[in-house]
Design a protein around this motif. Structure first.
Motif, PDB file in Angstrom:
ATOM      1  N   LEU A 468      24.488  10.530  10.176  1.00 52.96           N
ATOM      2  CA  LEU A 468      23.206  11.184  10.459  1.00 52.96           C
ATOM      3  C   LEU A 468      22.095  10.810   9.477  1.00 52.96           C
ATOM      4  O   LEU A 468      20.995  11.350   9.570  1.00 52.96           O
ATOM      5  N   GLN A 469      22.362   9.905   8.553  1.00 58.55           N
ATOM      6  CA  GLN A 469      21.330   9.535   7.592  1.00 58.55           C
ATOM      7  C   GLN A 469      20.150   8.876   8.279  1.00 58.55           C
ATOM      8  O   GLN A 469      18.999   9.050   7.870  1.00 58.55           O
ATOM      9  N   GLY A 470      20.427   8.086   9.321  1.00 57.96           N
ATOM     10  CA  GLY A 470      19.333   7.433  10.052  1.00 57.96           C
ATOM     11  C   GLY A 470      18.366   8.441  10.625  1.00 57.96           C
ATOM     12  O   GLY A 470      17.144   8.246  10.574  1.00 57.96           O
ATOM     13  N   PHE A 471      18.886   9.549  11.163  1.00 57.69           N
ATOM     14  CA  PHE A 471      18.011  10.587  11.717  1.00 57.69           C
ATOM     15  C   PHE A 471      17.236  11.289  10.605  1.00 57.69           C
ATOM     16  O   PHE A 471      16.020  11.492  10.714  1.00 57.69           O
ATOM     17  N   LEU A 472      17.934  11.660   9.542  1.00 58.20           N
ATOM     18  CA  LEU A 472      17.288  12.412   8.469  1.00 58.20           C
ATOM     19  C   LEU A 472      16.222  11.600   7.746  1.00 58.20           C
ATOM     20  O   LEU A 472      15.319  12.165   7.121  1.00 58.20           O
ATOM     21  N   GLU A 473      16.319  10.275   7.822  1.00 53.33           N
ATOM     22  CA  GLU A 473      15.337   9.420   7.160  1.00 53.33           C
ATOM     23  C   GLU A 473      14.297   8.861   8.128  1.00 53.33           C
ATOM     24  O   GLU A 473      13.383   8.148   7.697  1.00 53.33           O
ATOM     25  N   ALA A 474      14.425   9.183   9.411  1.00 52.12           N
ATOM     26  CA  ALA A 474      13.472   8.675  10.406  1.00 52.12           C
ATOM     27  C   ALA A 474      12.082   9.254  10.165  1.00 52.12           C
ATOM     28  O   ALA A 474      11.936  10.422   9.786  1.00 52.12           O
ATOM     29  N   ASP A 475      11.070   8.452  10.419  1.00 53.08           N
ATOM     30  CA  ASP A 475       9.684   8.886  10.169  1.00 53.08           C
ATOM     31  C   ASP A 475       9.339  10.135  10.962  1.00 53.08           C
ATOM     32  O   ASP A 475       8.685  11.053  10.440  1.00 53.08           O
ATOM     33  N   TYR A 476       9.741  10.179  12.254  1.00 50.05           N
ATOM     34  CA  TYR A 476       9.350  11.328  13.072  1.00 50.05           C
ATOM     35  C   TYR A 476       9.967  12.620  12.555  1.00 50.05           C
ATOM     36  O   TYR A 476       9.363  13.698  12.661  1.00 50.05           O
ATOM     37  N   PHE A 477      11.182  12.532  11.979  1.00 52.34           N
ATOM     38  CA  PHE A 477      11.799  13.747  11.448  1.00 52.34           C
ATOM     39  C   PHE A 477      11.186  14.147  10.115  1.00 52.34           C
ATOM     40  O   PHE A 477      10.902  15.333   9.889  1.00 52.34           O
ATOM     41  N   THR A 478      10.987  13.214   9.199  1.00 51.87           N
ATOM     42  CA  THR A 478      10.418  13.567   7.893  1.00 51.87           C
ATOM     43  C   THR A 478       8.997  14.087   8.047  1.00 51.87           C
ATOM     44  O   THR A 478       8.576  14.956   7.279  1.00 51.87           O
ATOM     45  N   ARG A 479       8.245  13.553   9.033  1.00 46.08           N
ATOM     46  CA  ARG A 479       6.892  14.099   9.293  1.00 46.08           C
ATOM     47  C   ARG A 479       6.994  15.535   9.787  1.00 46.08           C
ATOM     48  O   ARG A 479       6.199  16.390   9.389  1.00 46.08           O
ATOM     49  N   TRP A 480       7.966  15.777  10.663  1.00 41.03           N
ATOM     50  CA  TRP A 480       8.151  17.141  11.174  1.00 41.03           C
ATOM     51  C   TRP A 480       8.549  18.080  10.043  1.00 41.03           C
ATOM     52  O   TRP A 480       8.062  19.203   9.949  1.00 41.03           O
TER      53      TRP A 480
END
Length: 752
Positions: A468-480
């Protein structure tokens, strides 16, 4: 004729005398420290200091109490400015680490030097001028150094004057140094309380309490109670005034320091009640809850203490605690068994006893035979004859001293301790100081309204490590998660893509991340609802009822619920989506300085509910949530997971959607983890199955979980069995696949 030993002794004496004479003769100027007033512009130097290999690493840390000449509220002293001023004043001073915290009427600094000898050895007060970026540009301060660290020392303060921070109050062992007890054995300038913890918990204030407990010359009237009285007095002083006085407390006690903490909390007076409301956790390290034998106590302190202290601590041959310890057992169980989280660490190795040198100094014995196990597991973890602590933890390869000494941030023992501290602080923040009466009122209301206690579903396991690191580091998630503003986020994906495991991980991730953020003055709240854990008889209104109850469990929201909220639990239970949403919205908007994260998992599994007005209850709920969180996107965050192709969800959330893809890296780690649970597979079969699963196009976590579960039914699956299972289970799993494979306890909820 002189004997050989006599000649050897004489030769050794001559060599030492010559060496001493040479050292004195060539003594450089830095050995005489000058602390003249600033007006003389005196500079002290020790450029000629011998290298470390010659002197040895005699690391030492000093405490500096700093009083600015102007008022503190106009003072702009920074750590960088203080370091520059000290280096300019004492040229060549080898400062390895420096901390600086503001107290109500002064600053508290700690300065770690590489060598024992320092400009502060005489404890003389001196004046210093500091260049600042503000007004005035030159700040005059008075510095009072000491190395005893008596009373309270602020090692770090990231909470400032905020009420939503947490105070970690540390009490060392009797006759132990408040700072030195927690230093690294590899680098004496590092202290994990000061140098490691703040990186993980920037909203923490770390206070360490030092009490006068030298080895010799102890007075008969000194006792655990007298030390506890001093601790209580120091806590009152450092928690004076709102909002600091209402801040949560987590205690950390080493050895006899833990008994002092317990005595300080167990007085039964007004102060104790205040402590009890604020206390959220206790981390005890080798605390002798049931006392010590004469031998163990003497080994710990270096001598047999007299009077009341011995009476408090020593147990006789029957191993039964007496007096104070017996009372502490009873009060601790009474006060803390329900609402107080404890973690009790115990040592696994023997500790060398203390021995006094001829010059009066103390050292640990080097003879292994002179070592004993000071506090075994039972005395360190048993309270009132039985274990009531939330958790007992064995720290491997530690003795009574190294139980609280960690070499680096990556020390495996420190990582274990850090994890337990994180759990306690996270739970403390979630409790948010609800008093016992408030908690009882909330629990009674919840029970009457028949609202289940919200918990992360047990059948949804934690993800496989490093996934799940890819999701947690994705731009759309970190912006959220971190952006100044962020719209709601809808994570959609077919069955088996790991949405529920992701949602569970997100709740924990946001909790961990919120501990590191100091942006929100009123703190952070995390609420959520897992629809797949509710059975088939819940309705959309139940989601709101649960979210409101979760908000009410935070002190901030408990106090701003509508005035008529408590009037009728039955009305709350029968209320519609419209009525409940009014309460939900009212409560959220009352605390504008607080960030709220709301995670709703598997919304597609929520029934649609009645449709009296042409709009279903679920559709109405989605519309209202999307509108509220979108209009307040500066401080509210909504994340929803579901399958695609749900018309009402798509209608209101499509513009906020993000497709959840199965990451190949995560899938491989998941496959390896599942195959590890199949001991029936030999090496050849395991390799074959792994290659088939990894190479399968379109494979999902659900498919892998079902395949490995079916293979696990065979005693020793043959190649034919493997082929049969792979053919019978379709890669694409949808709602037509048997629900028992997708529901609680089934493969869908397995960890990714």
């Amino acid at each position: 004729m002189a004997s050989r030993p006599d000649l050897l002794f004489a030769a050794t004496t001559i060599i030492i005398s010559l060496a001493t004479f040479m050292v004195i003769s060539i003594r450089p100027p830095w050995t005489t420290w000058i602390t003249a007033p600033l007006e003389g512009k005196t500079t002290t130097t020790f450029e000629d200091r011998p290298p470390a290999k010659t002197l040895g690493k005699l690391d030492k840390t000093w405490r500096l109490f700093i009083t600015p000449k102007p008022r503190l509220d106009t003072c702009l002293l920074t750590k960088e400015a203080l370091l520059s001023a000290l280096e300019a004043r004492f040229e060549g001073i080898d400062i390895k680490r420096l901390s600086l915290t503001a107290e109500p009427d002064r600053y508290c600094a700690t300065v770690s030097l590489r060598y024992m000898e320092s400009p502060f050895d005489t404890n003389d007060v001196f004046d210093l001028e500091v260049n600042t970026d503000g007004e005035p540009n030159i700040l005059s301060i008075r510095v009072a150094p000491d190395c005893d660290f008596l009373h309270m020392t602020t090692l770090y303060d990231g909470a400032k004057d905020r009420g939503d921070g947490v105070d970690l109050i540390v009490v060392p062992n009797l006759a132990a140094h408040p700072f030195g007890s927690f230093k690294s054995l590899l680098d004496g300038t590092q202290n994990w309380l000061r140098d490691y913890l703040p990186e993980r918990f920037p909203n923490l204030r770390i206070l360490v309490y030092g009490y006068d407990s030298v080895f010799a010359g102890r007075k008969d009237e000194e006792s655990v109670d007298s030390f506890a009285t001093g601790l209580r007095s120091a806590i009152r002083l450092y928690r004076k005034g709102k909002p600091v006085s209402h801040r949560l407390i987590v205690f950390l006690g080493h050895s006899l320091g833990g008994l002092i903490i317990k005595q300080a909390e167990s007085k039964g007076d007004t102060d104790s009640k205040i402590f009890l409301i604020s206390c959220s956790g206790f981390l005890s390290f080798g605390v002798p809850n049931r006392g010590l034998g004469h031998k163990e106590l003497a080994a710990m302190l270096g001598y047999n203490p007299p009077g009341l202290l011995a009476h408090d601590l020593v147990i006789e041959k029957d191993m039964k605690p007496k007096g104070l310890l017996r009372t502490l057992e009873q009060t601790f169980v009474t006060h803390f068994s329900q609402d107080f989280d404890t973690v009790e660490f115990f040592e696994t190795e023997k500790t060398p006893v203390l021995e006094q040198n001829q010059d009066g100094t103390w050292k640990r014995a080097t003879d292994e035979a002179r070592s004993i196990l000071m506090v075994a597991r039972n005395p360190a973890t048993l309270i009132n004859g039985g274990p009531i602590s939330r958790k007992q933890v064995s720290l491997q390869k530690t003795n009574h001293v190294t139980l609280v000494k960690y070499d680096t941030e990556n020390d495996s023992r420190y990582r274990v301790v850090l994890g337990e501290i994180e759990v306690i602080i996270s739970k403390a923040i979630k409790k948010k100081e609800l008093s016992t009466e408030q908690r009882k009122k909330l629990d009674d209301f919840r029970e009457k309204a028949q609202v289940p206690i919200h918990e992360l579903p047990a059948f949804i396991d934690d993800p496989v490590p490093q996934t799940l690191q890819g999701f947690l580091e994705a731009d759309y998630f970190t912006r959220w998660r971190d952006g100044e503003e962020a719209a709601p986020l809808w994570i959609r994906g077919p069955p088996g893509h790991g949405k529920s495991v992701l949602a569970r991980r997100l709740v924990k991730h946001i909790e961990e991340h919120s501990l590191k953020s100091s942006r929100w003055p009123e703190g952070v709240s995390i609420i959520g609802y897992f629809c797949n854990a509710q059975g088939r008889d819940f309705q959309p209104a139940d989601i709101l009822r649960s979210l409101i109850m979760q908000l009410a469990s935070y002190q901030k929201y408990y106090g701003v619920l509508p005035s008529n909220f408590w009037d009728s639990a039955k009305q709350f239970s029968d209320n519609s989506v419209d009525g409940l949403f009014e309460i939900f919205e009212h409560t959220l908007l009352k605390i504008p300085g607080r960030r709220v994260y709301c995670v709703i998992d598997a919304l597609d599994e929520c029934p649609h509910g009645d449709s009296h007005t042409g709009q279903t209850e679920r559709s109405k709920l989605i519309e209202k949530l999307a509108k509220l969180f979108s209009e307040n996107r500066d401080r509210m965050r909504l994340l929803v997971t579901s399958r695609p192709d749900e018309k009402d969800i798509e209608h209101y959330l499509d513009q906020y959607s993000q497709e959840l893809e199965v990451a190949k890296h995560d899938l491989i780690l998941f496959i390896d983890a599942k195959l590890e649970d199949l001991p029936s597979l030999n090496r050849v079969s395991r390799t074959e199955v792994r290659d088939r699963l990894v190479g399968q196009v379109g494979g999902t976590f659900l498919w892998v979980a079902i395949v490995t579960r079916e293979l696990g039914k065979f005693y020793m699956p043959t190649p034919h069995d493997i082929e049969k299972v792979l053919k019978e289970i379709p890669v694409k799993l949808d709602k037509t696949y048997p629900p028992e494979s997708r529901k609680g306890g089934g493969a869908l909820r397995q960890p990714i």
